[in-house]
Enzyme design. Structure first.
Site, PDB file in Angstrom:
ATOM      1  N   SER A  26      28.386  59.098  60.919  1.00 49.03           N
ATOM      2  CA  SER A  26      27.888  58.041  61.798  1.00 49.03           C
ATOM      3  C   SER A  26      26.681  58.586  62.536  1.00 49.03           C
ATOM      4  O   SER A  26      26.562  59.802  62.743  1.00 49.03           O
ATOM      5  CB  SER A  26      28.963  57.637  62.809  1.00 49.03           C
ATOM      6  OG  SER A  26      28.425  56.785  63.809  1.00 49.03           O
TER       7      SER A  26
ATOM      8  N   TYR B  71      35.139  60.396  69.028  1.00 45.41           N
ATOM      9  CA  TYR B  71      34.519  59.858  67.812  1.00 45.41           C
ATOM     10  C   TYR B  71      33.205  60.570  67.526  1.00 45.41           C
ATOM     11  O   TYR B  71      32.957  61.009  66.401  1.00 45.41           O
ATOM     12  CB  TYR B  71      34.291  58.362  67.980  1.00 45.41           C
ATOM     13  CG  TYR B  71      33.667  57.688  66.788  1.00 45.41           C
ATOM     14  CD1 TYR B  71      34.430  57.384  65.667  1.00 45.41           C
ATOM     15  CD2 TYR B  71      32.317  57.351  66.770  1.00 45.41           C
ATOM     16  CE1 TYR B  71      33.875  56.763  64.563  1.00 45.41           C
ATOM     17  CE2 TYR B  71      31.747  56.727  65.671  1.00 45.41           C
ATOM     18  CZ  TYR B  71      32.524  56.437  64.567  1.00 45.41           C
ATOM     19  OH  TYR B  71      31.959  55.825  63.474  1.00 45.41           O
TER      20      TYR B  71
END
Length: 263
Positions: free
Chosen positions: A150, A166
């Site tokens: 990501s 995350y």
């Protein structure tokens, strides 16, 4: 004779295993590989969602199957890989996509939530890659592993997006990709990562409502969010012979967000 572009991108006869493949980005990646000719094994935790996703792919002429498994559990990961090998044969393409996120301020982030995110987002990637590598790719000295990271793994977030676990896990995925590519290159195995930006299908409804689609799109030079086509070309490039000299790389597919944020 030098192959054509169409031949280089052709995945006919190859087997792809895609985790987190029942919806969202994982389903988009699986569809792309299937459209390029691969047989596709989808995996996720929920059987009903897998049945629906598999039926959708099959209706498009894609050879798709499914196995329910929790990629945060070592025994499930080994069962998933072993059953895929039994049902479809050697795995040519592994897409590590299953993931989780948790929103909380760093000072109050629950430790159990940190562990949940880390177990699925990076530990699970390692365990599955290790098994597939040892039992299928290394003996044949070929294979492609595509890790979904990501742009959150490239740096921090806006202050109102409190996702430290995350971000940390996706940063780990990027360096895991580079380290594994360096180690397994001698076996002919390529390892690369895709770093998506803001995709509605990737984000929770709560996050979309809190941030607003227009506001998120405004962060990108292209002034839009990712859609259901935007990852397809990248995954087929990394998985196919068109990318046979690419390994250890990450590519942001984010409409330019990482350009303006310095990722």
């Amino acid at each position: 004779m030098t192959r054509t572009v169409q031949q280089l991108f052709d995945l006919s006869g190859r087997v792809a295993l895609v985790t987190g493949g029942s919806r969202g980005l994982g389903l988009q990646l699986a569809q792309a590989l299937g459209e390029a000719g691969a047989k596709v094994m989808l995996s996720a935790r929920k059987a009903d969602e897998l049945e629906e996703a598999t039926a959708r792919l099959q209706s498009q002429g894609i050879d798709a199957r499914w196995i329910a498994a929790d990629c945060a559990r070592e025994e499930d990961i080994h069962r998933l890989a072993s059953e895929t090998l039994q049902r479809l044969g050697d795995i040519d393409i592994l897409v590590n996509n299953a993931g989780a996120a948790w929103g909380a301020p760093a000072e109050d982030h629950p430790l159990e939530a940190w562990d949940k995110v880390m177990n699925l987002n990076i530990r699970g990637y390692f365990i599955l890659s290790q098994y597939v590598g040892k039992h299928s790719m290394i003996p044949r000295r070929r294979g492609s592993i595509v890790n979904v990271a990501s742009i959150a793994g490239l740096g921090g977030n806006p202050p109102d997006m409190k996702t430290i676990a995350y971000n940390t896990s996706k940063g780990a995925v990027i360096n895991f990709t580079r380290a594994l590519a360096a180690e397994w290159g001698r076996y002919g195995i390529r390892v690369n990562a895709i770093c998506p930006g803001f995709f509605p299908s990737k984000m929770t409804r709560g996050t979309l409502q809190a941030m607003g689609e227009e506001r998120l799109a405004a962060h990108a030079p292209l002034n839009r969010l990712g859609d259901d086509e935007d990852l397809k070309g990248t995954v087929v490039l990394f998985a196919s012979d068109a990318g046979k000299h690419i390994t250890g790389q990450w590519l942001a597919v984010d409409g330019g967000v990482s350009v303006v944020t310095g990722g």
